[in-house]
Design a protein around this motif. Structure first.
Motif, PDB file in Angstrom:
ATOM      1  N   GLU A  32       0.840  -1.210   0.000  1.00 43.16           N
ATOM      2  CA  GLU A  32       0.000   0.000   0.000  1.00 43.16           C
ATOM      3  C   GLU A  32       0.874   1.260   0.000  1.00 43.16           C
ATOM      4  O   GLU A  32       0.596   2.227  -0.719  1.00 43.16           O
ATOM      5  N   ASP A  33       1.937   1.234   0.788  1.00 47.74           N
ATOM      6  CA  ASP A  33       2.846   2.389   0.873  1.00 47.74           C
ATOM      7  C   ASP A  33       3.485   2.684  -0.491  1.00 47.74           C
ATOM      8  O   ASP A  33       3.583   3.838  -0.906  1.00 47.74           O
ATOM      9  N   LEU A  34       3.901   1.623  -1.177  1.00 48.54           N
ATOM     10  CA  LEU A  34       4.522   1.793  -2.498  1.00 48.54           C
ATOM     11  C   LEU A  34       3.526   2.375  -3.486  1.00 48.54           C
ATOM     12  O   LEU A  34       3.850   3.284  -4.263  1.00 48.54           O
ATOM     13  N   GLN A  35       2.283   1.865  -3.478  1.00 45.06           N
ATOM     14  CA  GLN A  35       1.255   2.376  -4.385  1.00 45.06           C
ATOM     15  C   GLN A  35       0.988   3.866  -4.140  1.00 45.06           C
ATOM     16  O   GLN A  35       0.911   4.654  -5.085  1.00 45.06           O
ATOM     17  N   VAL A  36       0.892   4.222  -2.864  1.00 44.86           N
ATOM     18  CA  VAL A  36       0.623   5.628  -2.504  1.00 44.86           C
ATOM     19  C   VAL A  36       1.763   6.531  -2.964  1.00 44.86           C
ATOM     20  O   VAL A  36       1.536   7.584  -3.569  1.00 44.86           O
ATOM     21  N   LYS A  37       2.999   6.102  -2.690  1.00 46.41           N
ATOM     22  CA  LYS A  37       4.153   6.950  -3.033  1.00 46.41           C
ATOM     23  C   LYS A  37       4.359   7.044  -4.552  1.00 46.41           C
ATOM     24  O   LYS A  37       4.716   8.096  -5.069  1.00 46.41           O
ATOM     25  N   ALA A  38       4.130   5.939  -5.260  1.00 50.71           N
ATOM     26  CA  ALA A  38       4.269   5.957  -6.724  1.00 50.71           C
ATOM     27  C   ALA A  38       3.219   6.887  -7.338  1.00 50.71           C
ATOM     28  O   ALA A  38       3.522   7.688  -8.229  1.00 50.71           O
TER      29      ALA A  38
END
Length: 507
Positions: free
Chosen positions: A394-400
Motif C-alpha cells: 500500500e505504501d509503495l502504491q501511494v508513493k508511486a
C-alpha cells in the motif's frame, strides 16, 4: 575420620563443583543443549555457586547463567524469577575483575530481550553497580559494563533516561577516549543507543562534549569502531537543526565522505544515514553538504551498493531535492536521476522502491525543467506500473501515485506523456491531458505531431463524464484543432462517412 580424609573430601567436593560448572558453561554455549539444561533445573543449581568460596567457580557459574539467559527470553525470565540478579549486582561491587565481567555479561544477556526484562535489571539496582564498573581500572570490566548499559538503553526513552540519571554519559565519553578499540566501540554504541530516543537525551550527550571526541575517530582504521561512531553521530544529528549544525561544525566533512567507499558496507550505510539526517533539516545544511561534494559522493555510493544499504542514500537525495529548485537541480546535474532509475529497476524490496519513487517526486515537482529530467529517464511507465500492480504494498502504491501526479503536473515534455494516454487510469490520465492542454495551444509542431502519432485519436476515444475536469481538458485539447480534424479522429466518424456515401444520390 582423619584430617587427611576430611581434606580429600573437600577436595573432591571442590573438583565436583568445578567440573559441574565448567560442563554446564560448555554445554550452555551450544543452543541445542539449552532446553535440556533448563528442564534439568540447572538455574537453581547454579544460583548457590554464585556465592561459592572459590572465585573460579563463581565466575564460571555466572558465565553459564549468562550463556543460558542470552539464548532466549524464557531463560532470561528464569534468571529474573530465580532472584539471581540481586546476587549478581551485590557481587559486582565486591568481587574480582573476572567475576565482574561475567556478572555484567549476565545482566546484558537478560536486558537484551525486552524492555520488561531490562527494567527488571534496572529495578534490582544494576545501574549503580555498572556505573562503579565503568570507573574500574580494567578496560575489560569497563567494556562489559558499557555493553550491559547499551542493551538496557536501546529499548526505550524511559530506560535510557534511567541510564542517564545514573550518571553514565560522562563515563561513556571518557571510555571513548581510552586506547582500547573494543572499549571505544562499545561506548560509542551505548551513546548511540541513548541518543536515538529523544532530543533531550541526545542533548545530554552533546552537553558532555561527545561530538568532538566522536568526530576524531571517523577515520580510524577499525571498521567496527567507525560503524558505531557514525551511528552515534546520526542518532544525535537526527533530532534537531541545532545539534545537526554542531555535528557539521565538528568538521567531519568532507573527510567523512571518503567512508562512503569504505570496504565495510555497514560503515557506508551509517555514513549515508548521517548525511541523510543532516540534510533533512534545512536548505542551508543541505547546501553545505552539496558544496562539499556530498550529493555526487552519495550518487557514486548508490552505484556501488545494492539492497538495503542504498536506502539512506536514496532518501538523502530526496531530502536535498525537496528543499528548493536549486538543490533539486544539484541532484539532477550530478546525474542523480539516472542512478535512481537504476535503483528502481534493480531493487526488489517494496520499501526501497517506495523511497525511490518518493525521491523522484521531490526532484521533479519544482519546474518543467526538473520534471523533464525525470521524464527523460523513462521513469513514468515504471511508476505507473508500481502504482497499478496489485502485488505492490500500500505504501509503495501511494508513493508511486503521489510522485507521478506531482511530476506530471509540471511536465511539458510531451514524448514522455503520450504513452500514458494508452495506459493510465482516469485519475492519472486527467493530469496527462491537462499538460497537453497547456502545451498544444502554443506549439504548432507539437500539435501536428500529436495528430500523426495517434494522440488526438486516443483523446477522442476517452469516455469522460460531462462537466468533469478530464472532459474540460479534452475540450481544451480539441479547441487547438479545426472542428473537422477533431470529427475525423472521433470514434464512429468512418461509419458516418460510409453512411453519407450510401445515402448520397448522384445528380
Amino acid at each position: 575420620m582423619s584430617q587427611r580424609q576430611i581434606l580429600q573430601a573437600f577436595e573432591q567436593y571442590q573438583k565436583a563443583r568445578t567440573q559441574f560448572v565448567q560442563t554446564v558453561a560448555d554445554l550452555a554455549s551450544r543452543p541445542q543443549n539449552t532446553e535440556t539444561l533448563q528442564n534439568a533445573g540447572v538455574m537453581s543449581l547454579l544460583r548457590p555457586l554464585l556465592l561459592d568460596a572459590v572465585p573460579t567457580i563463581q565466575q564460571t557459574a555466572a558465565l553459564a547463567l549468562g550463556r543460558l539467559a542470552n539464548y532466549n527470553d524464557d531463560l532470561a525470565e528464569a534468571v529474573v524469577k530465580g532472584d539471581i540478579l540481586p546476587q549478581l549486582v551485590y557481587s559486582l561491587a565486591e568481587q574480582n575483575r573476572f567475576y565482574k565481567k561475567a556478572a555484567a555479561f549476565v545482566l546484558r544477556a537478560v536486558a537484551k530481550h525486552s524492555p520488561e526484562l531490562a527494567q527488571a535489571v534496572v529495578d534490582c539496582g544494576a545501574l549503580d553497580a555498572l556505573v562503579v564498573s565503568l570507573e574500574e581500572f580494567d578496560p575489560g570490566v569497563k567494556e562489559a559494563a558499557a555493553w550491559a548499559i547499551s542493551y538496557i538503553a536501546r529499548h526505550n526513552a524511559q530506560l535510557s533516561q534511567a541510564v542517564v540519571d545514573a550518571g553514565v554519559v560522562p563515563l561513556l565519553v571518557l571510555c571513548i577516549q581510552e586506547p582500547e578499540i573494543a572499549l571505544k566501540r562499545v561506548a560509542a554504541s551505548a551513546l548511540s543507543d541513548i541518543a536515538k530516543h529523544s532530543p533531550e537525551l541526545a542533548q545530554t550527550i552533546v552537553d558532555t562534549g561527545a561530538i568532538a571526541h566522536l568526530a576524531q575517530m571517523i577515520l580510524n582504521p577499525d571498521a567496527k569502531l567507525k560503524r558505531q561512531v557514525f551511528s552515534a553521530l546520526s542518532q544525535i544529528a537526527k533530532h534537531s537543526v541545532d545539534v545537526a549544525e554542531m555535528v557539521v561544525e565538528a568538521e567531519i566533512f568532507p573527510a567523512a565522505l571518503v567512508c562512503l567507499k569504505d570496504p565495510d558496507e555497514y560503515v557506508q550505510k551509517n555514513v549515508a544515514t548521517l548525511i541523510r539526517e543532516i540534510t533533512k533539516h534545512t536548505p542551508e545544511l543541505s547546501q553545505i553538504i552539496v558544496n562539499m561534494g556530498g550529493v555526487a559522493a552519495v550518487i557514486d555510493y548508490l552505484g556501488d551498493s545494492k539492497g538495503n544499504v542504498r536506502l539512506p542514500g536514496i532518501m538523502m537525495l530526496g531530502y536535498v531535492a525537496a528543499h528548493s529548485e536549486n538543490l533539486a537541480m544539484a541532484v539532477i546535474v550530478s546525474k542523480g536521476v539516472p542512478q535512481l532509475a537504476i535503483c528502481l529497476e534493480e531493487e526488489q524490496e517494496d520499501h526501497l522502491k517506495a523511497a525511490t519513487a518518493w525521491a523522484f517526486g521531490q526532484i521533479g515537482r519544482h519546474t518543467p525543467e526538473h520534471a523533464r529530467a525525470v521524464a527523460v529517464a523513462n521513469v513514468f511507465p515504471k511508476l505507473l506500473n508500481l502504482y497499478l500492480d496489485t502485488e505492490s504494498s500500500e505504501d509503495l502504491q501511494v508513493k508511486a501515485k503521489k510522485a507521478l501526479k506531482s511530476v506530471l503536473q509540471k511536465c511539458t515534455y510531451l514524448p514522455a506523456l503520450e504513452p500514458l494516454l494508452y495506459e493510465a487510469p482516469s485519475n492519472i490520465l486527467k493530469h496527462v491531458i491537462c499538460q497537453f492542454s497547456k502545451v498544444l495551444p502554443h506549439d504548432s509542431k507539437a500539435r501536428r505531431l500529436f495528430v500523426t502519432s495517434g494522440g488526438l485519436k486516443k483523446v477522442q476515444e476517452i469516455k469522460a463524464e460531462p462537466g468533469s475536469a478530464i472532459q474540460e481538458y479534452i475540450n481544451a485539447v480539441n479547441s487547438c484543432y479545426p472542428e473537422e480534424i477533431v470529427r475525423y479522429y472521433s470514434p464512429g466518424y468512418s461509419e458516418t462517412l460510409l453512411e453519407r456515401i450510401e445515402n448520397y444520390q448522384p445528380v
